[in-house]
Design a protein around this motif. Structure first.
Motif, PDB file in Angstrom:
ATOM      1  N   GLU A  67     -72.184  66.213 -72.161  1.00 17.86           N
ATOM      2  CA  GLU A  67     -70.889  65.768 -71.674  1.00 17.86           C
ATOM      3  C   GLU A  67     -70.557  66.495 -70.379  1.00 17.86           C
ATOM      4  O   GLU A  67     -70.782  67.691 -70.247  1.00 17.86           O
ATOM      5  CB  GLU A  67     -69.790  66.034 -72.714  1.00 17.86           C
ATOM      6  CG  GLU A  67     -69.951  65.227 -73.999  1.00 17.86           C
ATOM      7  CD  GLU A  67     -68.813  65.472 -74.969  1.00 17.86           C
ATOM      8  OE1 GLU A  67     -67.818  66.123 -74.567  1.00 17.86           O
ATOM      9  OE2 GLU A  67     -68.925  65.031 -76.126  1.00 17.86           O
ATOM     10  N   ASN A  68     -70.031  65.723 -69.419  1.00 14.87           N
ATOM     11  CA  ASN A  68     -69.536  66.268 -68.158  1.00 14.87           C
ATOM     12  C   ASN A  68     -70.629  66.998 -67.373  1.00 14.87           C
ATOM     13  O   ASN A  68     -70.547  68.195 -67.096  1.00 14.87           O
ATOM     14  CB  ASN A  68     -68.344  67.204 -68.399  1.00 14.87           C
ATOM     15  CG  ASN A  68     -67.201  66.515 -69.100  1.00 14.87           C
ATOM     16  OD1 ASN A  68     -66.956  65.319 -68.884  1.00 14.87           O
ATOM     17  ND2 ASN A  68     -66.498  67.229 -69.952  1.00 14.87           N
ATOM     18  N   LEU A  69     -71.651  66.233 -67.005  1.00 17.66           N
ATOM     19  CA  LEU A  69     -72.725  66.719 -66.144  1.00 17.66           C
ATOM     20  C   LEU A  69     -72.401  66.308 -64.711  1.00 17.66           C
ATOM     21  O   LEU A  69     -72.134  65.128 -64.445  1.00 17.66           O
ATOM     22  CB  LEU A  69     -74.061  66.134 -66.579  1.00 17.66           C
ATOM     23  CG  LEU A  69     -75.265  66.365 -65.664  1.00 17.66           C
ATOM     24  CD1 LEU A  69     -75.578  67.845 -65.544  1.00 17.66           C
ATOM     25  CD2 LEU A  69     -76.482  65.587 -66.185  1.00 17.66           C
ATOM     26  N   THR A  70     -72.435  67.281 -63.788  1.00 16.57           N
ATOM     27  CA  THR A  70     -72.106  67.025 -62.386  1.00 16.57           C
ATOM     28  C   THR A  70     -73.285  67.379 -61.501  1.00 16.57           C
ATOM     29  O   THR A  70     -73.824  68.489 -61.600  1.00 16.57           O
ATOM     30  CB  THR A  70     -70.882  67.845 -61.951  1.00 16.57           C
ATOM     31  OG1 THR A  70     -69.746  67.450 -62.736  1.00 16.57           O
ATOM     32  CG2 THR A  70     -70.566  67.627 -60.482  1.00 16.57           C
ATOM     33  N   LEU A  71     -73.700  66.431 -60.630  1.00 17.02           N
ATOM     34  CA  LEU A  71     -74.743  66.663 -59.640  1.00 17.02           C
ATOM     35  C   LEU A  71     -74.145  66.425 -58.264  1.00 17.02           C
ATOM     36  O   LEU A  71     -73.703  65.307 -57.955  1.00 17.02           O
ATOM     37  CB  LEU A  71     -75.921  65.706 -59.846  1.00 17.02           C
ATOM     38  CG  LEU A  71     -77.018  66.088 -60.842  1.00 17.02           C
ATOM     39  CD1 LEU A  71     -76.468  66.111 -62.265  1.00 17.02           C
ATOM     40  CD2 LEU A  71     -78.170  65.097 -60.759  1.00 17.02           C
ATOM     41  N   LYS A  72     -74.154  67.464 -57.416  1.00 21.90           N
ATOM     42  CA  LYS A  72     -73.609  67.329 -56.069  1.00 21.90           C
ATOM     43  C   LYS A  72     -74.502  68.044 -55.058  1.00 21.90           C
ATOM     44  O   LYS A  72     -75.004  69.140 -55.316  1.00 21.90           O
ATOM     45  CB  LYS A  72     -72.184  67.905 -55.991  1.00 21.90           C
ATOM     46  CG  LYS A  72     -71.136  67.055 -56.675  1.00 21.90           C
ATOM     47  CD  LYS A  72     -69.735  67.575 -56.394  1.00 21.90           C
ATOM     48  CE  LYS A  72     -68.678  66.642 -56.974  1.00 21.90           C
ATOM     49  NZ  LYS A  72     -67.296  67.117 -56.684  1.00 21.90           N
ATOM     50  N   ASN A  73     -74.687  67.397 -53.911  1.00 23.07           N
ATOM     51  CA  ASN A  73     -75.376  68.001 -52.752  1.00 23.07           C
ATOM     52  C   ASN A  73     -76.820  68.382 -53.063  1.00 23.07           C
ATOM     53  O   ASN A  73     -77.309  69.421 -52.598  1.00 23.07           O
ATOM     54  CB  ASN A  73     -74.621  69.235 -52.252  1.00 23.07           C
ATOM     55  CG  ASN A  73     -73.179  68.940 -51.908  1.00 23.07           C
ATOM     56  OD1 ASN A  73     -72.864  67.856 -51.439  1.00 23.07           O
ATOM     57  ND2 ASN A  73     -72.307  69.889 -52.167  1.00 23.07           N
TER      58      ASN A  73
END
Length: 328
Positions: free
Chosen positions: A183-189
């Protein structure tokens, strides 16, 4: 690597990109290989374990998974052939094609260390990092030779991955909802690439030949809720993003995908398959995708796609702008 914690933990490279997590074998393993000329720029050597991936400098070698040496010779006899390899289990020999007619010892070849078979029934068994913990932040790291996955996440909440580089894997990041949901996996940059996969298709092989071996080559493959994918670059991929969230009771956000650059995809730039609940895709730039959007098929939505740009060369669309498949 297995981390368990109830506290927020950040693993950050002091200088981004200078910390590498790799499955590559030590250089002396490659240096100890004894090569035999097999004709037609083909070389072979006995290896201490089965080989699933080979790299020459920054370029991956095309893996001929089926048909063995005859298939390798057939494909590399085509015009504009790129470097390629196959592994023969009975003889425990690795066969490598190098188009410049130079022996392997003159190239910066790399192979992986001893690993399990990467995929069994489509499930990833190998990764640079297995992550089973909450509130983990990975920042500025370089992942190489993940083979199946660079980062395998399961039984995890509030994981953040930023400023990382992923290469030599089917997936940069994948989750295992069939084991334990994320839950709530974030991939940025982040950057994912499988160079030079797109050039295999452009210069050398048919779409079917590339697809059969490299349908994935994705930054992310996930069907979990609360996924954010933003400000990433995916180059030389198959399906650049594989996003099919299934919402559990009480969850509201499926996935938000925005402001990514997806370029040189040999299959779908963004693939949704089966469930794709509460997905919002906006302000992304797609350049030179075989298919831009693959709803193949979406059985449960809603999916909102708006304010994106899809660019192609002047000679037209490669495959299709929008792919809709019959679920049966």
């Amino acid at each position: 690597m297995l981390f368990r914690s109830n506290q927020s933990i950040t693993f950050r490279a002091q200088i981004p990109g200078t910390v590498t997590l790799t499955n590559a074998a030590l250089p002396q393993v490659v240096e100890a290989l004894t090569w035999k000329a097999e004709g037609d720029n083909l070389w072979s050597t006995q290896t201490p374990w089965p080989i699933y991936a080979v790299r020459n400098g920054e370029a991956a070698l095309y893996h001929v998974r089926w048909g063995g040496v005859p298939a390798l010779r057939q494909l590399t006899a085509k015009p504009n052939a790129y470097a390629a390899f196959t592994y023969d289990p009975p003889s425990q020999r690795l066969y490598v094609f190098l188009p410049d007619d130079q022996p392997p010892v003159t190239h910066p070849l790399a192979i992986h260390r001893l690993i399990p078979e990467p995929l069994t029934w489509g499930q990833s068994r190998v990764a640079n990092v297995w992550l089973e913990a909450d509130y983990i932040h990975l920042d500025g790291l370089r992942f190489e030779f993940g083979i199946a996955s660079n980062l395998l996440v399961w039984n995890s909440q509030n994981t953040v991955v930023t400023n990382c580089i992923f290469s030599e894997s089917n997936w940069g990041v994948t989750t295992k909802p069939q084991v334990a949901p994320v839950e709530n996996l974030t991939l940025k940059n982040n950057l994912y690439h499988h160079y030079p996969q797109y050039y295999w298709l452009r210069d050398w092989l048919s779409w079917q030949e590339v697809y059969a071996h490299y349908a994935n080559s994705s930054l992310i493959s996930s069907s979990d809720a609360g996924l954010t994918v933003a400000h990433n670059i995916v180059a030389h991929g198959g399906d650049a993003l594989q996003i099919s969230p299934r919402l559990s009771q009480g969850a509201t956000l499926g996935a938000e995908v925005y402001e990514n650059l997806l370029m040189y995809s040999t299959d779908d730039a963004i693939e949704f398959d089966g469930s794709a609940q509460n997905v919002h895709v906006h302000h992304n730039l797609v350049y030179e995708g075989q298919q831009n959007l693959g709803l193949s098929p979406v059985l449960t939505g809603p999916v909102l796609i708006e304010n994106n740009r899809f660019l192609h060369p002047a000679n037209g669309v490669n495959g299709s702008q929008l792919k809709l498949l019959n679920p049966w």
